[in-house]
Design an enzyme around this catalytic site. Structure first.
Site, short mmCIF file in Angstrom:
data_model
loop_
_atom_site.label_atom_id
_atom_site.label_comp_id
_atom_site.label_asym_id
_atom_site.label_seq_id
_atom_site.Cartn_x
_atom_site.Cartn_y
_atom_site.Cartn_z
N GLU A 14 0.83 -1.21 0.00
CA GLU A 14 0.00 0.00 0.00
C GLU A 14 0.86 1.26 0.00
O GLU A 14 0.50 2.27 -0.58
CB GLU A 14 -0.92 0.02 1.24
CG GLU A 14 -2.09 -0.92 1.15
CD GLU A 14 -3.09 -0.52 0.07
OE1 GLU A 14 -4.10 0.12 0.40
OE2 GLU A 14 -2.85 -0.83 -1.11
N THR A 55 -6.18 7.99 -5.63
CA THR A 55 -6.16 8.13 -4.18
C THR A 55 -5.34 9.34 -3.73
O THR A 55 -5.73 10.06 -2.83
CB THR A 55 -5.57 6.85 -3.53
OG1 THR A 55 -6.32 5.74 -4.02
CG2 THR A 55 -5.64 6.89 -2.04
#
Length: 311
Positions: A132, A185
């Site tokens: 991530e 994001t």
């Protein structure tokens, strides 16, 4: 020791309205698949990527899946092990459904399975979080933890890492609508305010506590009252065309609560029962169609099992 393994890992809904960066849950579909094989020559190699329209890097040092696998192999003392990875993307990018988390989790579960499961699922979390970090610049757990454990997850703390799995009512369903637009994001993070007024913080704390209590007490109305975000949603919803119309349509069709999934543009609705969830999904599709946006719809229960190993 296995020679080949295939793993499916699910999409996830992070934030869950009031729980920015601390709440997430897994859904049954969509998700990603990783096929992993042993090879005789040392090193981790990505041999195939499908469903990404050529956008993901084959360089093992830059792909979220291989980075997690490299960190894992380093940790267990087998950094030179020969591994071939095939990644099959079965879900959209920049969708707010934990696309990178699903790939990463499938990868760490696959390598662990390949080596006879020396680590528990809980022990795999730090390696998935490293993936991530590459994908969105920060090692968040609100997508990878539910993708890895299944169910509804609370990240109480990052330092030290303290992750709690929450029980959920049996008849809790989720209807997710994904409009065919992309919200990266990083962009969705950059528009957020760094400071928030005390009065907003108090409202948000109350809703987080209410949502957790509602899940544990199986109180659907309390869950619905608590899916309310006064901090992030008002800002991020600007990036999603027709957001308010879609949310209104979902609530009118019987959703308990509706908000942005992750950083968007997908919009999730928690519902009591599958029939209502399907009605809510259709209502959201119609609302997006009215503003000229094509969509994909996913309706499922909360996924309690997480990744599935398919030999």
């Amino acid at each position: 020791m296995n020679m080949s393994v295939k793993v499916f890992a699910p999409a996830t809904v992070a934030n869950v309205a009031c729980g920015f960066d601390i709440l997430g849950f897994a859904v049954e579909k969509p998700g990603d698949e990783v096929v992993m094989k042993r090879k005789d020559t040392p090193g981790v190699e990505i041999v195939e990527i499908t469903g990404d329209e050529g956008r993901l890097p084959f360089d093992p040092a830059k792909n979220t899946v291989s980075i997690s696998v490299l960190k894992y192999l380093e940790h267990i003392g087998k950094p030179d092990l020969g591994i071939e990875i095939s990644l099959h993307k079965k879900m959209p990018f920049g969708s707010g459904l934990g696309s990178s988390a699903a790939s990463t989790v499938a990868g760490v579960v696959a390598v662990n399975e390949l080596l006879g499961n020396p680590l528990t699922r809980e022990e795999l979390l730090p390696f998935a979080m490293e993936g991530e970090r590459i994908a969105c610049g920060a090692a968040h757990a609100d997508n990878v933890a539910p993708a890895l454990y299944g169910g509804f997850v609370l990240i109480r703390s990052y330092e030290p890492l303290d992750v709690i799995r929450l029980n959920t009512p049996d008849d809790l369903y989720c209807a997710i609508i994904h409009p065919n637009i992309e919200v990266p994001t990083k962009d969705a993070r950059e528009i957020l305010r760094k400071e928030i007024p005390m009065k907003n913080a108090i409202v948000q704390w109350g809703n987080v506590a209410g949502l957790v209590a509602g899940l544990l007490q199986e109180d659907y109305e309390l869950i619905g009252r608590s899916i309310h975000d006064v901090i992030v949603e008002p800002i991020r919803s600007i990036l999603i065309p027709g957001y308010q119309q879609v949310k209104d349509a979902a609530l009118s069709a019987g959703a308990l609560g509706t908000s942005i999934s992750g950083s968007g543009p997908s919009i999730f609705s928690l519902c009591k029962g599958e029939d209502i969830a399907k009605q809510v999904g259709v209502a959201k599709q119609h609302a997006f169609a009215a503003v000229g946006v094509e969509t994909s719809l996913y309706v499922s229960k909360i996924n309690q099992q997480g990744p599935v190993v398919m030999r």
